[in-house]
Design a protein around this motif. Structure first.
Motif, PDB file in Angstrom:
ATOM      1  N   CYS A   1      36.443 -81.898  60.135  1.00 39.30           N
ATOM      2  CA  CYS A   1      36.419 -83.255  59.588  1.00 39.30           C
ATOM      3  C   CYS A   1      36.350 -83.257  58.065  1.00 39.30           C
ATOM      4  O   CYS A   1      36.736 -84.234  57.418  1.00 39.30           O
ATOM      5  N   HIS A   2      35.871 -82.155  57.489  1.00 38.50           N
ATOM      6  CA  HIS A   2      35.742 -82.054  56.038  1.00 38.50           C
ATOM      7  C   HIS A   2      37.108 -82.051  55.332  1.00 38.50           C
ATOM      8  O   HIS A   2      37.172 -82.223  54.123  1.00 38.50           O
ATOM      9  N   LEU A   3      38.176 -81.861  56.085  1.00 41.32           N
ATOM     10  CA  LEU A   3      39.507 -81.805  55.473  1.00 41.32           C
ATOM     11  C   LEU A   3      40.021 -83.175  55.033  1.00 41.32           C
ATOM     12  O   LEU A   3      40.973 -83.254  54.261  1.00 41.32           O
ATOM     13  N   TYR A   4      39.383 -84.251  55.488  1.00 43.64           N
ATOM     14  CA  TYR A   4      39.946 -85.580  55.289  1.00 43.64           C
ATOM     15  C   TYR A   4      39.157 -86.437  54.288  1.00 43.64           C
ATOM     16  O   TYR A   4      39.475 -87.603  54.088  1.00 43.64           O
ATOM     17  N   GLY A   5      38.123 -85.882  53.698  1.00 43.39           N
ATOM     18  CA  GLY A   5      37.350 -86.625  52.699  1.00 43.39           C
ATOM     19  C   GLY A   5      36.448 -87.690  53.268  1.00 43.39           C
ATOM     20  O   GLY A   5      35.977 -88.562  52.530  1.00 43.39           O
ATOM     21  N   THR A   6      36.179 -87.642  54.560  1.00 41.24           N
ATOM     22  CA  THR A   6      35.341 -88.643  55.215  1.00 41.24           C
ATOM     23  C   THR A   6      33.983 -88.101  55.623  1.00 41.24           C
ATOM     24  O   THR A   6      33.137 -88.869  56.103  1.00 41.24           O
TER      25      THR A   6
ATOM     26  N   ASP B   1      26.768 -87.092  68.069  1.00 37.58           N
ATOM     27  CA  ASP B   1      28.206 -87.272  67.859  1.00 37.58           C
ATOM     28  C   ASP B   1      28.897 -85.932  67.604  1.00 37.58           C
ATOM     29  O   ASP B   1      28.680 -85.287  66.573  1.00 37.58           O
ATOM     30  N   SER B   2      29.748 -85.552  68.517  1.00 39.74           N
ATOM     31  CA  SER B   2      30.400 -84.248  68.469  1.00 39.74           C
ATOM     32  C   SER B   2      31.495 -84.216  67.416  1.00 39.74           C
ATOM     33  O   SER B   2      31.888 -85.244  66.849  1.00 39.74           O
ATOM     34  N   ASN B   3      32.024 -83.026  67.175  1.00 38.09           N
ATOM     35  CA  ASN B   3      33.104 -82.869  66.208  1.00 38.09           C
ATOM     36  C   ASN B   3      34.361 -83.612  66.651  1.00 38.09           C
ATOM     37  O   ASN B   3      35.100 -84.159  65.819  1.00 38.09           O
TER      38      ASN B   3
END
Length: 296
Positions: free
Chosen positions: A230-235, A123-125
């Motif tokens: 993706c780390h910016l969204y808390g998921t 699963d890509s970024n």
């Protein structure tokens, strides 16, 4: 001559009120007789009798007890859209079937790993970023901003199923959905180690929620750091596959050492199952030596 006065004559008075009293007394007497017919002792005797009859039937006709009251097929799922009266019942499978074979011997659970890490976790970024935008929070500016949004984020710095290392470029917060996923990964990892008789270890979390301030600092010495993380969204969080936290009792005897590859293979099985069940996206990161995971 002797005159015999009946109970009816006794209550028969000109005004007729005593007649109603007589009728009520007769009804009460009949009710009392009915109640005495079904006493506590008779109920116990009937219960013992029925129990003995059922036990006798079970002894004389054991096949009836095995077949049950319904005639059901072996299928586990009914066929939708049919008019069949067949009863479909899932076969009974006790929990012990996971640990013991038909002869009662304890089953051995082998470490199988996955066919290939890149193929199993592709699963890509871009794929994970779409899910992060859907399930995450708005971008967090800095740590002060994160503290104001505790109604959206969950603190994950302490948990019995995983270990969060000292974080330099992220903070230990996730959205509730991702926090539950992380705990399930750690708990399933514990279960797999125990079933395979491997000493317990905790997974190690390397990176969690990044603020915009963290990204700017990372870009100063890491060219791969991006503002579309993706780390910016808390998921999203990273779990190391080369480092694990040993669970030990200081008062007990030293435990046998376990190779990191063994733990890595077990962890890959856990992540594969969760990914196939639709719980998360997983990317196998070679340079960072971690699994990059985003909740779905």
């Amino acid at each position: 001559m002797l005159s015999v006065t009946s109970a009816r004559d006794k209550y028969c008075w000109p005004n007729g009120g005593e007649m109603q009293l007589y009728i009520n007394d007769m009804r009460l007497s009949n009710n009392n007789k009915k109640k005495r017919l079904f006493t506590k002792n008779r109920f116990l005797l009937l219960f013992v009798f029925m129990t003995l009859v059922l036990a006798l039937i079970r002894i004389l006709f054991p096949s009836l007890a095995k077949k049950g009251l319904l005639s059901c097929s072996d299928d586990t799922t009914p066929v939708s859209g049919t008019n069949s009266d067949t009863c479909y019942v899932a076969p009974f499978r006790p929990l012990s079937h996971c640990f013991y074979d038909g002869n009662g011997r304890e089953m051995k659970h082998r470490i199988l790993s996955v066919p290939g890490f890149d193929e199993t976790f592709p699963d890509s970024n871009a794929v994970q970023l779409e899910s992060a935008n859907k399930n995450g929070v708005n971008v967090v500016a800095d740590r002060h901003d994160a503290e104001k949004r505790m109604n959206e984020l969950v603190y994950i710095g302490s948990n019995p199923f995983y270990f969060v290392k000292k974080l330099d470029s992220s903070i230990p917060y996730l959205v509730p959905r991702a926090a539950v996923l992380l705990q399930d990964i750690g708990r399933n990892f514990f279960d797999s180690l125990q079933v395979k008789k491997i000493p317990l270890h905790k997974i190690m979390v390397n990176s969690v929620l990044r603020t915009q301030e963290d990204v700017r600092k990372l870009q100063m010495h890491n060219r791969n750091a991006t503002t579309k993380s993706c780390h910016l969204y808390g998921t999203t969080f990273d779990i190391s596959y080369t480092r694990f936290k040993t669970v030990s009792n200081p008062d007990s005897e030293p435990r046998r050492a376990v190779q990191n590859d063994t733990l890595k293979y077990v962890l890959s099985e856990v992540l594969r199952d969760l990914r196939l069940s639709g719980r998360c996206y997983v990317k196998y990161e070679v340079h960072q030596s971690c699994y990059h995971i985003t909740v779905r």
